[in-house]
Write a protein that holds these residues in place. Structure first.
Motif, PDB file in Angstrom:
ATOM      1  N   ASP A  31     -26.469 -72.062  -2.116  1.00 47.70           N
ATOM      2  CA  ASP A  31     -26.139 -70.708  -2.575  1.00 47.70           C
ATOM      3  C   ASP A  31     -26.651 -69.645  -1.599  1.00 47.70           C
ATOM      4  O   ASP A  31     -25.974 -68.644  -1.350  1.00 47.70           O
ATOM      5  N   ALA A  32     -27.835 -69.861  -1.038  1.00 44.56           N
ATOM      6  CA  ALA A  32     -28.393 -68.901  -0.082  1.00 44.56           C
ATOM      7  C   ALA A  32     -27.573 -68.882   1.210  1.00 44.56           C
ATOM      8  O   ALA A  32     -27.400 -67.823   1.818  1.00 44.56           O
TER       9      ALA A  32
ATOM     10  N   LYS B 130     -24.302 -69.512   1.387  1.00 44.10           N
ATOM     11  CA  LYS B 130     -23.096 -68.757   1.037  1.00 44.10           C
ATOM     12  C   LYS B 130     -23.376 -67.255   1.050  1.00 44.10           C
ATOM     13  O   LYS B 130     -22.602 -66.475   1.596  1.00 44.10           O
ATOM     14  N   GLN B 131     -24.497 -66.845   0.429  1.00 40.49           N
ATOM     15  CA  GLN B 131     -24.832 -65.425   0.358  1.00 40.49           C
ATOM     16  C   GLN B 131     -25.095 -64.845   1.742  1.00 40.49           C
ATOM     17  O   GLN B 131     -24.684 -63.729   2.056  1.00 40.49           O
ATOM     18  N   HIS B 132     -25.777 -65.605   2.587  1.00 37.22           N
ATOM     19  CA  HIS B 132     -26.072 -65.154   3.954  1.00 37.22           C
ATOM     20  C   HIS B 132     -24.773 -64.897   4.722  1.00 37.22           C
ATOM     21  O   HIS B 132     -24.628 -63.869   5.384  1.00 37.22           O
TER      22      HIS B 132
ATOM     23  N   VAL C 270     -21.711 -64.339   3.428  1.00 38.63           N
ATOM     24  CA  VAL C 270     -20.998 -63.215   2.811  1.00 38.63           C
ATOM     25  C   VAL C 270     -21.634 -61.886   3.226  1.00 38.63           C
ATOM     26  O   VAL C 270     -20.929 -60.934   3.582  1.00 38.63           O
ATOM     27  N   ASP C 271     -22.952 -61.813   3.210  1.00 38.85           N
ATOM     28  CA  ASP C 271     -23.646 -60.585   3.607  1.00 38.85           C
ATOM     29  C   ASP C 271     -23.347 -60.233   5.057  1.00 38.85           C
ATOM     30  O   ASP C 271     -23.112 -59.066   5.390  1.00 38.85           O
TER      31      ASP C 271
ATOM     32  N   ASN D 193     -19.677 -59.003   5.211  1.00 44.11           N
ATOM     33  CA  ASN D 193     -19.512 -57.681   4.598  1.00 44.11           C
ATOM     34  C   ASN D 193     -20.149 -56.569   5.412  1.00 44.11           C
ATOM     35  O   ASN D 193     -19.677 -55.432   5.396  1.00 44.11           O
TER      36      ASN D 193
END
Length: 66
Positions: free
Chosen positions: A26-27, A29-31, A33-34, A37
């Motif tokens: 999950d981290a 994926k978030q990294h 995406v961040d 973005n």
């Protein structure tokens, strides 16, 4: 005569990036995406494939010209 042409393409881009070790799924994926973005990944993205989807044209009347 003026014609407005619209081309729709699906673009596949690929980036090879480094991310910190030890992140959970999950981290990770978030990294990613961040980074995407924030625009930080834009310089890393390389055009991989372009798929043509459609093309259309509209004739613009003289009074409507831009």
């Amino acid at each position: 005569m003026k014609v407005i042409v619209q081309v729709i393409e699906k673009i596949h881009s690929e980036a090879h990036i480094n991310i910190p070790d030890g992140l959970s799924k999950d981290a990770i994926k978030q990294h990613i995406v961040d980074r995407y973005n924030s625009g930080a990944m834009q310089t890393d993205l390389n055009l991989f494939q372009v798929d043509f989807e459609s093309i259309s044209a509209q004739i613009v009347k003289q009074s409507e010209e831009i």
